[in-house]
Design a protein around this motif. Structure first.
Motif, mmCIF file in Angstrom:
data_model
loop_
_atom_site.group_PDB
_atom_site.id
_atom_site.type_symbol
_atom_site.label_atom_id
_atom_site.label_comp_id
_atom_site.label_asym_id
_atom_site.label_seq_id
_atom_site.Cartn_x
_atom_site.Cartn_y
_atom_site.Cartn_z
ATOM 1 N N ASN A 184 0.820 -1.221 0.000
ATOM 2 C CA ASN A 184 0.000 0.000 0.000
ATOM 3 C C ASN A 184 0.850 1.267 0.000
ATOM 4 O O ASN A 184 0.461 2.277 -0.590
ATOM 5 C CB ASN A 184 -0.943 -0.017 1.204
ATOM 6 N N ASP A 190 -6.151 0.597 4.246
ATOM 7 C CA ASP A 190 -5.605 -0.757 4.300
ATOM 8 C C ASP A 190 -4.307 -0.827 5.095
ATOM 9 O O ASP A 190 -3.865 -1.922 5.457
ATOM 10 C CB ASP A 190 -5.377 -1.285 2.879
ATOM 11 N N TYR A 197 -15.871 2.350 -0.601
ATOM 12 C CA TYR A 197 -16.152 1.434 -1.713
ATOM 13 C C TYR A 197 -17.395 1.889 -2.482
ATOM 14 O O TYR A 197 -17.468 1.753 -3.704
ATOM 15 C CB TYR A 197 -16.350 0.009 -1.195
ATOM 16 N N HIS A 231 -11.933 -3.783 -8.958
ATOM 17 C CA HIS A 231 -12.656 -3.102 -7.889
ATOM 18 C C HIS A 231 -13.706 -4.018 -7.275
ATOM 19 O O HIS A 231 -13.834 -4.118 -6.041
ATOM 20 C CB HIS A 231 -13.309 -1.828 -8.452
ATOM 21 N N SER A 280 -12.220 -6.725 -5.026
ATOM 22 C CA SER A 280 -11.847 -6.147 -3.740
ATOM 23 C C SER A 280 -13.072 -5.954 -2.843
ATOM 24 O O SER A 280 -13.020 -6.204 -1.633
ATOM 25 C CB SER A 280 -11.134 -4.806 -3.969
ATOM 26 N N THR A 316 -7.132 -9.811 3.586
ATOM 27 C CA THR A 316 -7.704 -8.958 2.538
ATOM 28 C C THR A 316 -6.917 -7.672 2.293
ATOM 29 O O THR A 316 -6.659 -7.318 1.140
ATOM 30 C CB THR A 316 -9.175 -8.634 2.855
ATOM 31 N N ASN A 374 -5.287 -6.349 -1.676
ATOM 32 C CA ASN A 374 -5.691 -5.193 -2.478
ATOM 33 C C ASN A 374 -4.574 -4.627 -3.354
ATOM 34 O O ASN A 374 -4.814 -4.290 -4.514
ATOM 35 C CB ASN A 374 -6.281 -4.107 -1.580
ATOM 36 N N ILE A 378 -4.362 -6.906 -6.320
ATOM 37 C CA ILE A 378 -5.535 -6.792 -7.189
ATOM 38 C C ILE A 378 -5.448 -5.552 -8.061
ATOM 39 O O ILE A 378 -5.703 -5.588 -9.272
ATOM 40 C CB ILE A 378 -6.826 -6.765 -6.336
ATOM 41 N N TYR A 379 -5.051 -4.428 -7.459
ATOM 42 C CA TYR A 379 -5.070 -3.159 -8.195
ATOM 43 C C TYR A 379 -3.837 -2.932 -9.048
ATOM 44 O O TYR A 379 -3.857 -2.096 -9.944
ATOM 45 C CB TYR A 379 -5.260 -1.997 -7.218
#
Length: 311
Positions: free
Chosen positions: A40, A68, A113, A242, A245, A278, A282, A285-286
């Motif tokens: 992050n 996060d 979100y 998105h 997530s 989780t 992220n 994922i991004y």
């Protein structure tokens, strides 16, 4: 008047049925926590240093990276200290602080979100008006609104739980303080606090999830009408990251707070997934599904190594 000896500290029992696995769990939790911080922070660095990422979508993604970082920090340090053999006790104030920050950050991320889904809806369904609708003032207002909403959410829940007297037992059947495991320890009628608390969580969770599904339903319909296959591919790539997530965040929350009956082992495992696993996923994922972020990160890291090599 009955004399009460009020609780001044709680004992966190940890993850059920984990005896003998403390070292393994410590290594896993530490790895996930460090990966969360590193991943992050790299996303924040890429967004700050790349002018191409100074858009509303990446502004909200940067906010998500901040959450996060803080969200697992509410419970991870304490559980890792416990796994190392340190004291499992937590002060009354520390327990209240854990519950407060957990729900402030969780509620804020829930609202965020929803805002991110609305941002994608405007970008895909109203592309010509996107910069007008999602201007700097609107983005700042939405971000402040998510923080205020999360703070109000956490404050209400903390007040309802800790206005009750706690006079023993003081064993919390989890690795951190949360409503389902703290509220049963109160030595007073908890029916009102339980009803209002779970209604609050359910309304926020289901309300935000409904708005997200509404936004994505409109997005899917708009994408299907797009004639360009490249445009459809880019839109689906951005939105799928998105939405994945979102599912990883909302799935555990719904499993904990919307089930009619609870299981201490399942609740603990679900909380581990929500609190520790989780937030570390992220960044993957991004970045893996987003060329712009990957290019920005590659540029930042190349410049960093090049500067280090020169010096």
């Amino acid at each position: 008047m009955r004399n009460y000896t009020f609780v001044t500290k709680f004992i966190l029992l940890g993850i059920p049925n984990s005896e003998g696995l403390e070292k393994v769990l410590f290594v896993l939790f530490l790895a996930f926590y460090l990966f969360t911080l590193l991943g992050n922070l790299l996303i924040l660095l890429a967004i700050f240093t790349s002018s191409n990422l100074h858009t509303p979508m990446y502004f909200f993604l940067g906010n998500l990276s901040v959450f996060d970082i803080f969200f697992p920090s509410v419970s991870s340090p304490k559980i890792m200290l416990s796994l190392m053999g340190q004291s499992r006790t937590i002060s009354y104030e520390g327990c209240a602080s854990q519950l407060f920050f957990y729900h402030v950050l969780g509620g804020t991320e829930c609202f965020l979100y929803t805002v991110m889904a609305y941002d994608r809806f405007v970008a895909i369904c109203h592309p010509l008006r996107y910069t007008v609708i999602m201007n700097h003032r609107v983005c700042a207002g939405l971000t402040v609104g998510t923080w205020l909403g999360g703070s109000l959410h956490g404050s209400i829940l903390t007040f309802l739980v800790f206005k009750l007297p706690y006079c023993g037992p003081n064993e919390v059947d989890n690795f951190f303080c949360d409503i389902p495991v703290v509220l049963p320890l109160a030595c007073a009628d908890t029916s009102l606090a339980q009803t209002v608390s779970f209604t609050n969580v359910d309304v926020v969770t289901l309300g935000c999830f409904f708005l997200i599904l509404t936004s994505y339903s409109r997005i899917v319909l708009s994408i299907l009408k797009t004639s360009s296959s490249e445009g459809r591919r880019r839109a689906f790539s951005t939105c799928s990251a998105h939405f994945l997530s979102i599912l990883l965040f909302y799935g555990p929350v719904m499993l904990i707070y919307l089930r009619p009956t609870s299981s201490s082992w399942l609740d603990s495992v679900t909380q581990v997934l929500n609190n520790i696993v989780t937030p570390s996923l992220n960044p993957l994922i991004y970045t893996l599904r987003n060329k712009d972020v990957k290019l920005a990160l590659r540029k930042v890291l190349t410049q960093t190594f090049h500067t280090s090599g020169i010096s």
